[in-house]
Design a protein around this motif. Structure first.
Motif, PDB file in Angstrom:
ATOM      1  N   GLN A   6     109.157  68.349  48.677  1.00 32.93           N
ATOM      2  CA  GLN A   6     107.774  68.716  48.973  1.00 32.93           C
ATOM      3  C   GLN A   6     106.878  67.497  49.013  1.00 32.93           C
ATOM      4  OE1 GLN A   6     106.819  71.997  49.685  1.00 32.93           O
ATOM      5  NE2 GLN A   6     109.053  72.180  49.702  1.00 32.93           N
ATOM      6  N   ARG A   7     105.966  67.460  49.957  1.00 27.89           N
ATOM      7  CA  ARG A   7     105.003  66.370  50.058  1.00 27.89           C
ATOM      8  C   ARG A   7     103.999  66.467  48.924  1.00 27.89           C
ATOM      9  NH1 ARG A   7      99.966  65.884  52.262  1.00 27.89           N
ATOM     10  NH2 ARG A   7      99.389  63.805  52.945  1.00 27.89           N
ATOM     11  N   ASN A   8     103.550  65.309  48.448  1.00 27.85           N
ATOM     12  CA  ASN A   8     102.529  65.255  47.398  1.00 27.85           C
ATOM     13  C   ASN A   8     101.289  66.008  47.860  1.00 27.85           C
ATOM     14  OD1 ASN A   8     100.570  64.622  45.571  1.00 27.85           O
ATOM     15  ND2 ASN A   8     100.883  62.394  45.661  1.00 27.85           N
ATOM     16  N   PRO A   9     100.930  67.119  47.213  1.00 25.99           N
ATOM     17  CA  PRO A   9      99.780  67.923  47.676  1.00 25.99           C
ATOM     18  C   PRO A   9      98.449  67.203  47.520  1.00 25.99           C
ATOM     19  CG  PRO A   9     100.560  68.697  45.541  1.00 25.99           C
ATOM     20  CD  PRO A   9     101.547  67.682  46.003  1.00 25.99           C
ATOM     21  N   ASN A  10      98.385  66.195  46.644  1.00 33.09           N
ATOM     22  CA  ASN A  10      97.134  65.465  46.436  1.00 33.09           C
ATOM     23  C   ASN A  10      96.939  64.316  47.411  1.00 33.09           C
ATOM     24  OD1 ASN A  10      96.367  67.013  44.167  1.00 33.09           O
ATOM     25  ND2 ASN A  10      97.788  65.829  42.887  1.00 33.09           N
ATOM     26  N   ALA A  11      97.993  64.029  48.211  1.00 37.02           N
ATOM     27  CA  ALA A  11      97.911  62.885  49.115  1.00 37.02           C
ATOM     28  C   ALA A  11      96.933  63.161  50.239  1.00 37.02           C
ATOM     29  CB  ALA A  11      99.285  62.580  49.696  1.00 37.02           C
ATOM     30  N   PRO A  12      96.085  62.203  50.614  1.00 36.67           N
ATOM     31  CA  PRO A  12      95.155  62.378  51.700  1.00 36.67           C
ATOM     32  C   PRO A  12      95.876  62.412  53.030  1.00 36.67           C
ATOM     33  CG  PRO A  12      95.079  60.130  50.871  1.00 36.67           C
ATOM     34  CD  PRO A  12      95.972  60.882  49.973  1.00 36.67           C
ATOM     35  N   THR A  13      95.178  62.833  54.055  1.00 35.94           N
ATOM     36  CA  THR A  13      95.762  62.918  55.392  1.00 35.94           C
ATOM     37  C   THR A  13      94.933  62.121  56.376  1.00 35.94           C
ATOM     38  OG1 THR A  13      94.485  64.918  55.856  1.00 35.94           O
ATOM     39  CG2 THR A  13      96.686  65.221  54.920  1.00 35.94           C
ATOM     40  N   GLY A  14      95.479  61.951  57.605  1.00 37.21           N
ATOM     41  CA  GLY A  14      94.754  61.210  58.634  1.00 37.21           C
ATOM     42  C   GLY A  14      95.205  59.770  58.725  1.00 37.21           C
ATOM     43  N   SER A  15      94.614  59.022  59.691  1.00 36.22           N
ATOM     44  CA  SER A  15      95.026  57.638  59.934  1.00 36.22           C
ATOM     45  C   SER A  15      94.737  56.741  58.742  1.00 36.22           C
ATOM     46  CB  SER A  15      94.320  57.104  61.187  1.00 36.22           C
ATOM     47  OG  SER A  15      92.908  57.161  61.001  1.00 36.22           O
ATOM     48  N   ASP A  16      93.583  56.952  58.087  1.00 40.67           N
ATOM     49  CA  ASP A  16      93.274  56.151  56.898  1.00 40.67           C
ATOM     50  C   ASP A  16      94.310  56.384  55.819  1.00 40.67           C
ATOM     51  OD1 ASP A  16      91.081  55.115  58.120  1.00 40.67           O
ATOM     52  OD2 ASP A  16      89.635  56.450  57.148  1.00 40.67           O
ATOM     53  N   ALA A  17      94.744  57.637  55.689  1.00 42.31           N
ATOM     54  CA  ALA A  17      95.760  57.953  54.698  1.00 42.31           C
ATOM     55  C   ALA A  17      97.078  57.274  55.041  1.00 42.31           C
ATOM     56  CB  ALA A  17      95.953  59.464  54.606  1.00 42.31           C
ATOM     57  N   GLY A  18      97.370  57.159  56.345  1.00 37.95           N
ATOM     58  CA  GLY A  18      98.579  56.459  56.761  1.00 37.95           C
ATOM     59  C   GLY A  18      98.584  55.030  56.279  1.00 37.95           C
ATOM     60  N   GLN A  19      97.459  54.345  56.439  1.00 42.41           N
ATOM     61  CA  GLN A  19      97.356  52.976  55.933  1.00 42.41           C
ATOM     62  C   GLN A  19      97.358  52.954  54.408  1.00 42.41           C
ATOM     63  OE1 GLN A  19      97.656  50.072  57.621  1.00 42.41           O
ATOM     64  NE2 GLN A  19      98.186  51.492  59.273  1.00 42.41           N
ATOM     65  N   GLY A  20      96.796  54.020  53.816  1.00 39.36           N
ATOM     66  CA  GLY A  20      96.822  54.118  52.361  1.00 39.36           C
ATOM     67  C   GLY A  20      98.248  54.248  51.842  1.00 39.36           C
ATOM     68  N   LEU A  21      99.073  55.006  52.567  1.00 41.20           N
ATOM     69  CA  LEU A  21     100.484  55.153  52.204  1.00 41.20           C
ATOM     70  C   LEU A  21     101.182  53.799  52.264  1.00 41.20           C
ATOM     71  CD1 LEU A  21     103.012  56.926  51.661  1.00 41.20           C
ATOM     72  CD2 LEU A  21     103.241  57.164  54.152  1.00 41.20           C
ATOM     73  N   TRP A  22     100.952  53.057  53.345  1.00 41.46           N
ATOM     74  CA  TRP A  22     101.576  51.739  53.478  1.00 41.46           C
ATOM     75  C   TRP A  22     101.049  50.772  52.415  1.00 41.46           C
ATOM     76  CZ3 TRP A  22     105.464  49.031  54.406  1.00 41.46           C
ATOM     77  CH2 TRP A  22     105.392  47.659  54.626  1.00 41.46           C
ATOM     78  N   GLN A  23      99.744  50.819  52.155  1.00 41.75           N
ATOM     79  CA  GLN A  23      99.169  49.918  51.156  1.00 41.75           C
ATOM     80  C   GLN A  23      99.752  50.194  49.775  1.00 41.75           C
ATOM     81  OE1 GLN A  23      97.350  47.343  51.753  1.00 41.75           O
ATOM     82  NE2 GLN A  23      97.134  46.752  49.611  1.00 41.75           N
ATOM     83  N   ALA A  24      99.949  51.480  49.452  1.00 39.82           N
ATOM     84  CA  ALA A  24     100.549  51.827  48.168  1.00 39.82           C
ATOM     85  C   ALA A  24     101.975  51.278  48.078  1.00 39.82           C
ATOM     86  CB  ALA A  24     100.545  53.342  47.982  1.00 39.82           C
ATOM     87  N   CYS A  25     102.695  51.343  49.188  1.00 42.70           N
ATOM     88  CA  CYS A  25     104.053  50.798  49.243  1.00 42.70           C
ATOM     89  C   CYS A  25     104.031  49.283  49.043  1.00 42.70           C
ATOM     90  CB  CYS A  25     104.694  51.152  50.586  1.00 42.70           C
ATOM     91  SG  CYS A  25     106.360  50.510  50.811  1.00 42.70           S
ATOM     92  N   VAL A  26     103.099  48.605  49.719  1.00 45.89           N
ATOM     93  CA  VAL A  26     102.975  47.146  49.605  1.00 45.89           C
ATOM     94  C   VAL A  26     102.654  46.745  48.165  1.00 45.89           C
ATOM     95  CG1 VAL A  26     101.530  45.167  50.245  1.00 45.89           C
ATOM     96  CG2 VAL A  26     102.366  46.725  52.013  1.00 45.89           C
TER      97      VAL A  26
END
Length: 492
Positions: A6-26
């Protein structure tokens, strides 16, 4: 049938969230990887994240970097993205200029190998952010000694690493004072200046600060910051291309040489010979040399004696793990540099639980910032507990040095008092070294603190014991089994 993650229900969505996902990984990779690897391979990556998060495309500069990242880091990156998102993420790599995509989704990450130190690879770059901060903007982004093709000498200094941005405390006061003296009067006292200490304590920050201060006072000074691995690479290239005139012109003409991690010269005879020659040439023209290492000069292994004697001929200073107040100041300052205000009570909470070095402290900060941004929550002690739950679960084992001493003494049938006595027969010295090693591995005590608990011994004695037992554990099956039993006993 395996249940779909299951995907994290608290995770944001959209293009900004996409960069947020990558930034968290970095930010997680910045904590997990050695600073040099992170700055060279991960930091320059540009990510394109699909709107549904199912694919992440990483843009790299050239074919070599693409192949290397695919082989060494793709599995780890994919696993991190999946962990953050909660579902499998396809990872692709592309050369930015050509837009040619190669699918590189590899799992599991545990099957990947870290890059190996090599005399002949010539591919390691060093950007010199002492604490591995993703936001550090170093000037030295080119490889090897080919960097002056445009006719401009690049000093590789990171302009952000100055005396002003270095938090001062008891742990680094003497080293900072010596470094400032060198920056103000290069070529005079304390030449060479040899700074040693454990990983992530700010040695690199300090040498960059020396270079930046001298450059500020003397803009025409010829200064070079370099990692020891890059010097090895340059020596190999000079031999391969028969370009020793250029090599000598580069290194023998400097006003200030700043070189990190000279322990990497171990077992590299040609490199040691060329560094000795450069060392002598620079001292003869009253240029200054500042070096760092993970141990004091005479503790260096597989380095020629004449080179060790040169290292020890100037001033040798240590940087210790930071005390509580210094750790709090570092956290608040680093958070501010990331445009975030960290409440003082949160900084104290983190500082009390992360004690070993500045790099781990910054790693904890990155985890907290990433957790806060990705979950869109304010920074608080509760959020810090959630972000650092793995680290805190280790801390909560509450293994004490005293318990380690008693357990080891019982196991080897010696008296607990022998742990802090001055007796040196092998039947006592060996268990004592093992107890010191376990104290460093299983507690958050600093080397000086451990030394004090072992009868007021110097921290270099503890460091020697830790390095000795750690090295022998890899080679001696019986010792490894004994340590495993002791660790399991102590962990309960």
């Amino acid at each position: 049938m395996t249940e779909e993650p299951q995907r994290n229900p608290n995770a944001p969505t959209g293009s900004d969230a996409g960069q947020g996902l990558w930034q968290a990984c970095v930010e997680q990779l910045a904590q997990d990887l050695p600073e040099q690897q992170f700055n060279t391979w991960i930091k320059p990556l540009v990510a394109q994240v699909a709107e549904d998060f199912t694919k992440v495309t990483l843009l790299v500069a050239n074919r070599f970097k693409l192949d290397w990242i695919r082989a060494q880091y793709a599995g780890r990156i994919a696993a991190l993205l999946e962990g953050l998102y909660g579902q499998p993420v396809t990872l692709e790599l592309a050369i930015a200029q050509r837009e040619s995509v190669i699918r590189t989704y590899v799992r599991p990450a545990s099957q990947q190998q870290e890059p190996q130190h090599s005399q002949s690879s010539g591919q390691t770059q060093n950007h010199g952010s002492a604490q591995g901060s993703p936001s550090g903007q170093g000037q030295g982004s080119s490889t090897g000694s080919d960097e002056s093709s445009a006719g401009v000498f690049r000093n590789r200094l990171n302009a952000a690493l100055t005396f002003e941005t270095l938090v001062e405390g008891t742990a680094n006061r003497m080293a900072r004072s010596a470094a400032m003296h060198v920056a103000g009067m290069p070529g005079h006292l304390y030449n060479p200046l040899f700074i040693y200490g454990g990983v992530g304590l700010g040695k690199t920050h300090l040498v960059h600060a020396v270079g930046n201060r001298l450059l500020q006072d003397k803009p025409d000074a010829k200064i070079l910051y370099i990692h020891a691995e890059q010097f090895v690479s340059d020596v190999v290239k000079a031999y391969q291309r028969r370009t020793f005139d250029e090599f000598k012109e580069r290194y023998h003409s400097l006003d200030l040489l700043l070189i990190d991690d000279v322990q990497f010269f171990a077992n590299k005879d040609r490199t040691q010979e060329e560094f000795f020659n450069a060392f002598e040439a620079l001292l003869a023209k009253k240029s200054h040399i500042v070096m760092t290492s993970d141990t004091y000069p005479k503790g260096l292994a597989n380095i020629h004696e004449r080179l060790v004697s040169r290292f020890d001929s100037g001033l040798t200073v240590a940087i210790e793990p930071p005390e509580l107040e210094m750790r709090v100041a570092i956290l608040i300052n680093k958070a501010r540099a990331e445009a975030t205000e960290m409440p003082e009570e949160v900084a104290f909470f983190v500082a009390k639980n992360v004690r070993s070095n500045v790099r781990e402290l910054e790693g904890a900060l990155r985890k907290i910032l990433a957790y806060s941004r990705f979950n869109q929550k304010e920074i608080s002690i509760q959020l810090a507990r959630e972000a650092l739950r793995d680290l805190l679960s280790i801390q909560n084992r509450q293994i004490s040095v005293e318990n380690i001493q008693k357990t080891v003494a019982d196991y080897y049938k010696i008296k607990v008092a022998d742990m802090y006595s001055k007796k040196r027969p092998a039947s006592i010295a060996r268990p004592r070294q093992i107890a010191m090693y376990l104290a460093k591995e299983l507690t958050q005590k600093s080397l000086p603190e451990i030394g004090e608990l072992f009868g007021g011994r110097d921290h270099t004695t503890v460091l020697h014991a830790v390095r000795k037992i750690s090295g022998e554990r890899q080679q001696l099956t019986e010792l490894n089994q004994q340590l495993h039993v002791l660790e399991q006993t102590l962990k309960g």
